[in-house]
Design an enzyme around this catalytic site. Structure first.
Site, PDB file in Angstrom:
ATOM      1  N   ASP A  16       0.867  -1.187   0.000  1.00 12.92           N
ATOM      2  CA  ASP A  16       0.000   0.000   0.000  1.00 12.92           C
ATOM      3  C   ASP A  16       0.902   1.235   0.000  1.00 12.92           C
ATOM      4  OD1 ASP A  16      -1.627   2.134   0.639  1.00 12.92           O
ATOM      5  OD2 ASP A  16      -2.481   1.207   2.432  1.00 12.92           O
ATOM      6  N   ILE A  17       0.792   2.048  -1.031  1.00 14.69           N
ATOM      7  CA  ILE A  17       1.725   3.170  -1.199  1.00 14.69           C
ATOM      8  C   ILE A  17       1.574   4.223  -0.100  1.00 14.69           C
ATOM      9  CG2 ILE A  17       0.333   4.690  -2.681  1.00 14.69           C
ATOM     10  CD1 ILE A  17       2.909   4.843  -4.504  1.00 14.69           C
ATOM     11  N   ASN A  30      -6.451  12.594 -11.307  1.00 13.54           N
ATOM     12  CA  ASN A  30      -7.160  12.977 -12.538  1.00 13.54           C
ATOM     13  C   ASN A  30      -6.918  14.462 -12.772  1.00 13.54           C
ATOM     14  OD1 ASN A  30      -9.357  14.487 -11.136  1.00 13.54           O
ATOM     15  ND2 ASN A  30      -9.783  12.441 -10.341  1.00 13.54           N
ATOM     16  N   GLY A  38      -9.648   4.604  -6.046  1.00 18.57           N
ATOM     17  CA  GLY A  38      -8.370   3.909  -6.207  1.00 18.57           C
ATOM     18  C   GLY A  38      -7.274   4.476  -5.321  1.00 18.57           C
ATOM     19  N   ASP A  40      -5.748   7.262  -5.593  1.00 21.42           N
ATOM     20  CA  ASP A  40      -6.012   8.689  -5.334  1.00 21.42           C
ATOM     21  C   ASP A  40      -6.829   8.847  -4.050  1.00 21.42           C
ATOM     22  OD1 ASP A  40      -6.177  11.421  -5.771  1.00 21.42           O
ATOM     23  OD2 ASP A  40      -7.500  11.298  -7.519  1.00 21.42           O
ATOM     24  N   ALA A 130      -8.799   2.301 -12.812  1.00 22.33           N
ATOM     25  CA  ALA A 130      -9.983   2.932 -13.425  1.00 22.33           C
ATOM     26  C   ALA A 130      -9.716   3.355 -14.872  1.00 22.33           C
ATOM     27  CB  ALA A 130     -10.384   4.151 -12.600  1.00 22.33           C
TER      28      ALA A 130
HETATM   29  N1  AR6 Z   1      -1.352   1.546  -3.012  1.00 25.55           N
HETATM   30  C1  AR6 Z   1      -0.817   1.157  -4.189  1.00 25.55           C
HETATM   31  N2  AR6 Z   1      -1.557   0.905  -5.290  1.00 25.55           N
HETATM   32  C2  AR6 Z   1      -2.896   1.060  -5.195  1.00 25.55           C
HETATM   33  C3  AR6 Z   1      -3.544   1.481  -4.003  1.00 25.55           C
HETATM   34  C4  AR6 Z   1      -2.711   1.726  -2.882  1.00 25.55           C
HETATM   35  N3  AR6 Z   1      -3.225   2.114  -1.717  1.00 25.55           N
HETATM   36  N4  AR6 Z   1      -4.885   1.544  -4.254  1.00 25.55           N
HETATM   37  C5  AR6 Z   1      -5.075   1.175  -5.541  1.00 25.55           C
HETATM   38  N5  AR6 Z   1      -3.876   0.878  -6.111  1.00 25.55           N
HETATM   39  P1  AR6 Z   1      -6.252   3.589 -10.041  1.00 25.55           P
HETATM   40  P2  AR6 Z   1      -5.755   4.932 -12.617  1.00 25.55           P
HETATM   41  C6  AR6 Z   1      -3.576   0.420  -7.463  1.00 25.55           C
HETATM   42  O1  AR6 Z   1      -7.645   3.255 -10.453  1.00 25.55           O
HETATM   43  O2  AR6 Z   1      -6.050   3.710 -13.382  1.00 25.55           O
HETATM   44  C7  AR6 Z   1      -9.022   7.653  -9.611  1.00 25.55           C
HETATM   45  O3  AR6 Z   1     -10.383   7.784  -9.330  1.00 25.55           O
HETATM   46  C8  AR6 Z   1      -4.685  -0.208  -8.277  1.00 25.55           C
HETATM   47  O4  AR6 Z   1      -4.904  -1.547  -7.858  1.00 25.55           O
HETATM   48  O5  AR6 Z   1      -6.041   4.092  -8.651  1.00 25.55           O
HETATM   49  O6  AR6 Z   1      -4.585   5.783 -13.005  1.00 25.55           O
HETATM   50  C9  AR6 Z   1      -8.370   8.970 -10.022  1.00 25.55           C
HETATM   51  O7  AR6 Z   1      -8.996  10.075  -9.385  1.00 25.55           O
HETATM   52  C10 AR6 Z   1      -4.094  -0.136  -9.681  1.00 25.55           C
HETATM   53  O8  AR6 Z   1      -3.142  -1.201  -9.866  1.00 25.55           O
HETATM   54  O9  AR6 Z   1      -5.587   4.714 -11.024  1.00 25.55           O
HETATM   55  C11 AR6 Z   1      -8.593   8.985 -11.500  1.00 25.55           C
HETATM   56  O10 AR6 Z   1      -9.874   9.475 -11.835  1.00 25.55           O
HETATM   57  C12 AR6 Z   1      -3.309   1.177  -9.638  1.00 25.55           C
HETATM   58  O11 AR6 Z   1      -3.194   1.534  -8.262  1.00 25.55           O
HETATM   59  C13 AR6 Z   1      -8.488   7.537 -11.894  1.00 25.55           C
HETATM   60  O12 AR6 Z   1      -8.867   6.799 -10.738  1.00 25.55           O
HETATM   61  C14 AR6 Z   1      -3.955   2.320 -10.406  1.00 25.55           C
HETATM   62  O13 AR6 Z   1      -5.369   2.277 -10.270  1.00 25.55           O
HETATM   63  C15 AR6 Z   1      -7.078   7.154 -12.264  1.00 25.55           C
HETATM   64  O14 AR6 Z   1      -7.067   5.842 -12.726  1.00 25.55           O
END
Ligand code: AR6
Length: 186
Positions: A16-17, A30, A38, A40, A130
């Site tokens: 978890d980052i 975004n 996610g 963010d 996402a």
């Molecule tokens: N630590 C590390 N990685 C994570 C964590 C965490 N705590 N939580 C999720 N991931 P995403 P995107 C991973 O959807 O595709 C948001 O709503 C997740 O499993 O977070 O760039 C923003 O506001 C996946 O492998 O980012 C934007 O609208 C990775 O992080 C949109 O989503 C990226 O998933 C950005 O979408």
């Protein structure tokens, strides 16, 4: 898994980052910079309201953050000092320059980290949640871009770069990309 690149270190971990102790962590944000789901959502929840306050100021000055660009804020209550917010490309079947925009996210985040005297930085797997970028295509872009940056002139200090990957399947894709990069370099 780790790989030494010049004087720098690339490390892959599953985790978890928001728990990272590197100088900076990168957020897959975004263009509106107002938080989201996610990673963010997790970063804003863990860091508290100061991050959103700074994001709002940046947005008031700059407007929408284009995909491929990066900005920096406090990390609020997290152990890291900074959050670097970057906007990945939304996947459209690879027809809209997605690999170059994704590579730019990693390069611009690394540049802004160095400009702010960071010696360590953690990345999530940008765009692969996402935003729908297929993991097997995103992982080599991420890994190769970081390795190229670490071997380039802009990187004048040793850096620790950690990919903090949220599941074993994402970790495996990045590990495969690191192995493939070693073959390309031989
Ligand atoms: N630590 C590390 N990685 C994570 C964590 C965490 N705590 N939580 C999720 N991931 P995403 P995107 C991973 O959807 O595709 C948001 O709503 C997740 O499993 O977070 O760039 C923003 O506001 C996946 O492998 O980012 C934007 O609208 C990775 O992080 C949109 O989503 C990226 O998933 C950005 O979408």
């Amino acid at each position: 898994m780790e790989k030494i690149v010049n004087q720098s270190m690339l490390r892959l971990v599953e985790g978890d980052i928001t728990q990272e102790t590197t100088d900076a962590i990168v957020n897959a944000a975004n263009s509106g910079l107002m938080g989201g789901g996610g990673v963010d959502g997790a970063i804003h929840r863990a860091g508290g309201p100061k991050i959103l306050e700074e994001c709002k100021k940046i947005h008031a000055q700059m407007g929408q953050l284009p995909a491929g660009q990066a900005v920096i804020t406090t990390a609020g209550n997290m152990k890291a000092r900074f959050v670097i917010h970057t906007v990945g490309p939304i996947w459209h079947n690879g027809d809209r320059n997605e690999p170059e925009i994704l590579a730019s996210c990693y390069r611009e985040s690394l540049k802004i980290a160095i400009e702010n005297r960071c010696q360590s930085i953690s990345f999530p797997s940008i765009s692969t949640g996402a935003y729908g970028y297929p993991i097997n295509l995103a992982a080599p872009v991420a890994v190769n871009t970081v390795i190229n940056f670490l071997t380039g002139v802009y990187c004048h200090i040793p850096l620790l770069v950690r990919f903090v990957l949220f599941s074993s399947s994402v970790f495996d894709a990045y590990a495969e990309a690191v192995r493939a990069n070693a073959i390309v370099q031989e």
